[in-house]
Design an enzyme around this catalytic site. Sequence first.
Site: not given
Length: 337
Positions: A89, A191, A209, A219-221, A242-243
Amino acid sequence: MSSRRKFIKNTALGTVGLSSLLSSFSASAETNKNTSKAKPVKKPLVISTWRHGLAANEEAWKQLNNGAAPLDAIVAGVGIPEADPDVRSVGYGGLPDREGKVTLDACIMDKNSDCGSVSFLQGIKHPIAVAKKVLDETPHVMLTGKGALQFALEKGFKEENLLTDKSKESWEKWLEKSKYQPVINIENHDTISMLVLDEEGNLSGGCTTSGAAWKLHGRVGDSPIIGAGLFLDNEVGAAAATGLGEAVIRTAGSAMVVELMRHGKSPYEACKEIVERIYNKHKNHKDMAYLQVGFIAVNKKGEHAGYSIRPGFNYAVYDNKEGNRMEKADSKMAPKK
């Protein structure tokens, strides 16, 4: 006329009395401040998300002991899982997006609230190091995509293929059904976040991450977003997430944890309140079936905590007293029986 003189005289006396009283309170407060015993700060302290935080903490701690600056220690520490192909990850060997591309996000922040960030970066094994270059050598906070790659190459970073055979095999197997529903605490603990309280009592943080597995290309988190995946105020504390990044972004999660600590909440109370806020906003949401979000936080006293929506979240802690170990975070939802 005599009544007027009497009023002025009484007013003057009252003012003198009030001044004396305020002076007395001030002197008393100063005496109490000078004689009270402040709680000792637990420092240095390094905390990181998930079990891969143990190796990251070990390296960061070694760097700090060798005199490295906190940001350099963070870059070296989280660089361990970034380069580990078995950590699926983060960085090299990270699970790819739907097109089989490994795309990386990272950010870093120092005691002065200076920060650097990269998002949608491809082909560079250590995005956290590029994020630090953004902080150190540009007037910007975030670079993204091809621009971030161009910047990294100009700064001497090597472009390489980050998709390992193992991750490619997992992607090809996923393509058979192409169903996007992350596995709790496996595909969505995407992450490593690290927070450092140094010997001087100053805070720093970093986050890196490869993002959610099987995400749409582009996509960007939350991880590269200051205030979402990471935030700190050196007068108050630091927090990291995180998550599922979308849920963290919707609530400016890490910034809100720090703000609650500013208003007197402990790290545990602050993490718990924001997790519950996210849960309440998402309990009828389409993401709820696979929603996991966790936070870690530390304040200026060295108090630290973690809290998550679902059970299974843990974090690594390193201090002088107990060394490097894992701590289990409490959760909003109870374990399934």
